[in-house]
Motif scaffolding. Structure first.
Motif, PDB file in Angstrom:
ATOM      1  N   HIS A 120      -7.837  36.897 100.675  1.00  0.00           N
ATOM      2  CA  HIS A 120      -8.838  36.201  99.783  1.00  0.00           C
ATOM      3  C   HIS A 120      -8.369  36.107  98.320  1.00  0.00           C
ATOM      4  O   HIS A 120      -8.368  37.012  97.190  1.00  0.00           O
ATOM      5  N   ASP A 121      -7.529  34.902  98.121  1.00  0.00           N
ATOM      6  CA  ASP A 121      -7.022  34.651  96.936  1.00  0.00           C
ATOM      7  C   ASP A 121      -8.072  34.291  95.662  1.00  0.00           C
ATOM      8  O   ASP A 121      -7.427  34.527  94.294  1.00  0.00           O
ATOM      9  N   HIS A 122      -9.301  34.054  95.980  1.00  0.00           N
ATOM     10  CA  HIS A 122     -10.203  33.863  94.731  1.00  0.00           C
ATOM     11  C   HIS A 122     -11.286  35.065  94.785  1.00  0.00           C
ATOM     12  O   HIS A 122     -12.239  34.881  94.167  1.00  0.00           O
ATOM     13  N   ALA A 123     -10.705  36.232  95.076  1.00  0.00           N
ATOM     14  CA  ALA A 123     -11.415  37.389  94.939  1.00  0.00           C
ATOM     15  C   ALA A 123     -11.628  37.678  93.324  1.00  0.00           C
ATOM     16  O   ALA A 123     -10.901  37.510  92.552  1.00  0.00           O
ATOM     17  N   HIS A 124     -12.732  38.728  93.081  1.00  0.00           N
ATOM     18  CA  HIS A 124     -12.789  39.243  91.599  1.00  0.00           C
ATOM     19  C   HIS A 124     -13.145  40.820  92.007  1.00  0.00           C
ATOM     20  O   HIS A 124     -14.242  41.305  92.021  1.00  0.00           O
ATOM     21  N   VAL A 125     -12.002  41.497  91.576  1.00  0.00           N
ATOM     22  CA  VAL A 125     -11.983  43.158  91.841  1.00  0.00           C
ATOM     23  C   VAL A 125     -11.756  43.554  90.617  1.00  0.00           C
ATOM     24  O   VAL A 125     -10.905  43.169  89.796  1.00  0.00           O
ATOM     25  N   VAL A 126     -12.538  44.600  90.201  1.00  0.00           N
ATOM     26  CA  VAL A 126     -12.227  45.444  88.748  1.00  0.00           C
ATOM     27  C   VAL A 126     -12.018  46.917  89.348  1.00  0.00           C
ATOM     28  O   VAL A 126     -12.959  47.533  90.007  1.00  0.00           O
ATOM     29  N   VAL A 127     -10.955  47.520  88.987  1.00  0.00           N
ATOM     30  CA  VAL A 127     -10.620  48.990  89.183  1.00  0.00           C
ATOM     31  C   VAL A 127     -10.815  49.728  88.070  1.00  0.00           C
ATOM     32  O   VAL A 127      -9.882  49.511  87.006  1.00  0.00           O
ATOM     33  N   LEU A 128     -11.655  50.777  88.160  1.00  0.00           N
ATOM     34  CA  LEU A 128     -11.686  51.528  86.893  1.00  0.00           C
ATOM     35  C   LEU A 128     -10.789  52.745  87.233  1.00  0.00           C
ATOM     36  O   LEU A 128     -11.077  53.805  87.943  1.00  0.00           O
ATOM     37  N   ASP A 129      -9.526  52.803  86.758  1.00  0.00           N
ATOM     38  CA  ASP A 129      -8.377  53.808  87.051  1.00  0.00           C
ATOM     39  C   ASP A 129      -8.467  54.990  85.971  1.00  0.00           C
ATOM     40  O   ASP A 129      -7.865  54.694  85.126  1.00  0.00           O
ATOM     41  N   VAL A 130      -8.967  56.025  86.407  1.00  0.00           N
ATOM     42  CA  VAL A 130      -9.121  57.172  85.393  1.00  0.00           C
ATOM     43  C   VAL A 130      -7.937  57.966  85.384  1.00  0.00           C
ATOM     44  O   VAL A 130      -7.619  58.841  84.594  1.00  0.00           O
ATOM     45  N   HIS A 131      -6.979  57.909  86.332  1.00  0.00           N
ATOM     46  CA  HIS A 131      -5.736  58.651  86.405  1.00  0.00           C
ATOM     47  C   HIS A 131      -4.279  57.814  86.260  1.00  0.00           C
ATOM     48  O   HIS A 131      -3.489  58.368  86.711  1.00  0.00           O
ATOM     49  N   ASN A 132      -4.579  56.417  86.067  1.00  0.00           N
ATOM     50  CA  ASN A 132      -3.527  55.664  85.971  1.00  0.00           C
ATOM     51  C   ASN A 132      -2.455  55.686  87.174  1.00  0.00           C
ATOM     52  O   ASN A 132      -1.422  55.958  86.999  1.00  0.00           O
ATOM     53  N   GLU A 133      -3.307  55.363  88.317  1.00  0.00           N
ATOM     54  CA  GLU A 133      -2.605  55.659  89.660  1.00  0.00           C
ATOM     55  C   GLU A 133      -2.239  54.322  90.294  1.00  0.00           C
ATOM     56  O   GLU A 133      -1.391  54.200  91.159  1.00  0.00           O
ATOM     57  N   TYR A 134      -2.936  53.220  89.846  1.00  0.00           N
ATOM     58  CA  TYR A 134      -2.801  51.895  90.422  1.00  0.00           C
ATOM     59  C   TYR A 134      -1.969  51.027  89.790  1.00  0.00           C
ATOM     60  O   TYR A 134      -2.109  49.546  90.363  1.00  0.00           O
ATOM     61  N   PRO A 135      -1.059  51.193  88.474  1.00  0.00           N
ATOM     62  CA  PRO A 135      -0.401  50.016  88.006  1.00  0.00           C
ATOM     63  C   PRO A 135       0.250  49.312  88.907  1.00  0.00           C
ATOM     64  O   PRO A 135       0.600  48.060  88.682  1.00  0.00           O
ATOM     65  N   THR A 136       0.887  49.897  90.090  1.00  0.00           N
ATOM     66  CA  THR A 136       2.019  49.320  90.959  1.00  0.00           C
ATOM     67  C   THR A 136       1.408  48.867  92.261  1.00  0.00           C
ATOM     68  O   THR A 136       2.311  48.337  93.011  1.00  0.00           O
TER      69      THR A 136
END
Length: 577
Positions: free
Chosen positions: A213-229
């Motif tokens: 799904h190229d046109h998705a809209h997802v927001v991740v609240l990353d409280v531990h800085n785990e997902y930058p890569t």
């Protein structure tokens, strides 16, 4: 799989009639490994509600290796009208023979949770799986182990959008698929103890969603800085150094939590702040329109403290100074001075620069919403917001603002902008105990949980302590991805808040391996035990903790490094740690 069905009725019109789907041959080749043929293992001796009990048959295949029956396996029970499928929930030998448990003379029993049935679909003339059982098995009906063809038929729904996230525990050659629309539109939760692979599981799910799904809209609240890569160039990375969340976007409850103290003067500060904010909004509105409107005292033309309209902190401070100058000595000045001091402190503290540090105030609400929720997404359908360095005393306010803005945007777009809000460590800012945490955050997430699906806004919650998560929010999650849970309290909470016919599977949560899960709910065709795919080196969520044995085997920090840490510590907010 053998099901007695009548031939499809003749149809009229130009569309060709599709013949009924023939049964698969006994052996199905997949990846070069032959599938075992259907094998009768038992017969039904008791049926009660959604559960059945069968007696193992040990003499059906003399000289052949006895099939192994394990908890969680899929079995099928042919009936005259359909083939009922269920999951093995228990295995026992209530009367062991003299030769010991496991001998051919044992009375072996298996308990089965009935989950659905395979029957002819009148729309297309094909055999298909559906949840629920309309034709229950009866005494003497045979129980067969499901083969690979059965597993594929049950767990892979045709003509339905799905994502492949891993493989089935029962047969690693059969993919495990989630039903995309039911998973995303009805909220889901990922639970498990620290180290069991929750972050990798969530990454595997989101990576597959974004791939399709190229046109998705997802927001991740990353409280531990785990997902930058974890999502590569598909992610818009936001941290306190480039986050812009101006104070005027806060509603009054959030603003009061950030600017007022919690002592005996709290109520007085709230009243003073309300008047000052209203006056500041009026002055900004007048200045921006280049006209001075003559208003009667107290007439603010319908403007409210909750409206997301810009105003200047300097105007708020000016109002406080004006009121201080009018007060007589007998009147209390402490609430005014405390409020003024708090505002000046926040405005000068670099840690709060993303909210209070702007020297100018402009109406940039459209730009802020567009970046946070990827409108348009410009090839980056997911926003990863690093909250690890946001000061704890304002973290709940930030999460509350983002959650509330997501809901309001969904409402005002009238469901035209489907979004997914991912909340890591959800129990921290929506705790189960009333009075703990920040109430506006709990209210914002609870509102999304109860009403979000009406407007295309969904929640994905991740927590290691489901027993500490608000029960109202937890109960709204229609799909549960349950990984290893060791504490009995957490297991009980999952049983109480999961509505499915295979709750017995949750008894085995302490025994699951890393990246293994039991998935229940509407996001899957039926309950299943799976192993998530390896997300690869580039997609693995970042773990900042090095192994002690590796870190302590060599020098790890010198004096210069410590001084650099202290410098960043003191100038928090100016550069990312």
């Amino acid at each position: 799989m053998s099901v007695a069905v009548p031939p499809p009725a003749p149809q009229t019109g130009t569309a060709p009639v599709r013949p009924a789907e023939p049964e698969a041959p006994p052996f199905i080749e997949r990846r070069g490994v032959p599938a075992a043929p259907p094998c009768r293992i038992a017969h039904i001796v008791s049926v009660s509600g959604s559960q059945a009990i069968a007696v193992l048959e040990r003499d059906k295949m003399p000289g052949a290796e006895e099939p192994r029956v394990e908890i969680g396996q899929l079995v099928k029970i042919p009936t005259p009208s359909a083939t009922v499928v269920g999951l093995v929930s228990a295995v026992s030998a209530p009367s062991p023979a003299m030769g010991g448990i496991g001998s051919s003379e044992d009375l072996g029993l298996i308990e089965i949770n009935l989950a659905g049935e395979v029957a002819l679909d009148p729309k297309n003339g094909r055999l298909s799986f559906r949840r629920g059982v309309t034709h229950l098995p009866t005494l003497g009906d045979g129980v067969l182990l499901a083969d690979r063809h059965d597993l594929t038929r049950v767990y892979t729904q045709p003509n339905v959008a799905t994502i492949e996230v891993g493989t089935l525990y029962q047969d690693p050659d059969v993919p495990a698929r989630f039903l995309t629309d039911d998973l995303l539109a009805k909220h889901f939760i990922v639970v498990g103890t620290t180290g069991c692979g929750k972050s990798c599981a969530l990454t595997a799910i989101l990576q597959r969603v974004l791939t399709q799904h190229d046109h998705a809209h997802v927001v991740v609240l990353d409280v531990h800085n785990e997902y930058p890569t974890a999502f590569g160039d598909k992610a818009e990375l936001i941290d306190p150094t480039n986050l812009h969340l101006p104070f005027w976007l806060l509603n009054f409850q959030e603003l009061a939590a950030a600017l007022t103290s919690g002592d005996a003067d709290h109520d007085a500060e709230i009243e003073i702040l309300s008047d000052a904010v209203l006056t500041a909004k009026r002055r900004y509105s007048d200045a921006s329109s280049n006209r001075q409107l003559a208003r009667r005292p107290g007439d603010l033309s319908g403007m409210t403290v909750d409206a997301p309209t810009p105003f200047r902190l300097s105007d708020v401070l000016a109002v406080l100074d004006e009121q201080l100058g009018k007060l007589e000595r007998t009147q209390k000045t402490l609430p005014y001075r405390r409020l003024k001091s708090r505002i000046e402190t926040l405005a000068s503290d670099q840690r709060y620069s993303f909210m209070f540090g702007s020297l100018t105030v402009q109406d940039t609400m459209t730009d802020i919403l567009g970046r946070l929720f990827r409108v348009p997404n410009d090839g980056r359908p997911i926003t990863v917001i690093d909250l690890s360095t946001v000061p704890p005393e304002i973290l709940d306010v930030v999460i509350s603002v983002i959650a509330r803005l997501a809901f309001d945007l969904a409402v005002w777009s009238k469901g035209g902008l489907p979004m997914l809000l991912v909340c890591e460590e959800a129990h921290r800012y929506a705790p189960a105990s009333v009075g703990q945490g920040f109430e506006p955050t709990r209210q914002a997430l609870s509102r999304i949980a109860k009403e979000g699906r009406k407007y295309g806004l969904s929640l994905a919650l991740v927590t290691q302590r489901p027993s500490e998560l608000d029960t109202t929010i937890l109960s709204q999650c229609s799909t549960a991805v349950a990984m290893r849970l060791s504490t009995e309290r957490d297991q009980q909470v999952m049983r109480a808040n999961t509505h499915d016919g295979a709750l017995d599977l949750l008894d085995f949560l302490p025994l699951l391996g890393d990246r293994e899960a039991i998935v229940l709910g509407q996001g899957v065709a039926m309950p299943m035990r799976i192993r998530f795919s390896d997300v690869g080196d580039q997609g693995v969520p970042r773990n900042l903790n090095r192994a002690f044995s590796d870190s302590w085997s060599r020098p790890n920090l010198d004096r210069a490094g410590l001084e650099a840490i202290v410098a960043r510590w003191r100038h928090a907010g100016r550069e990312r740690p």
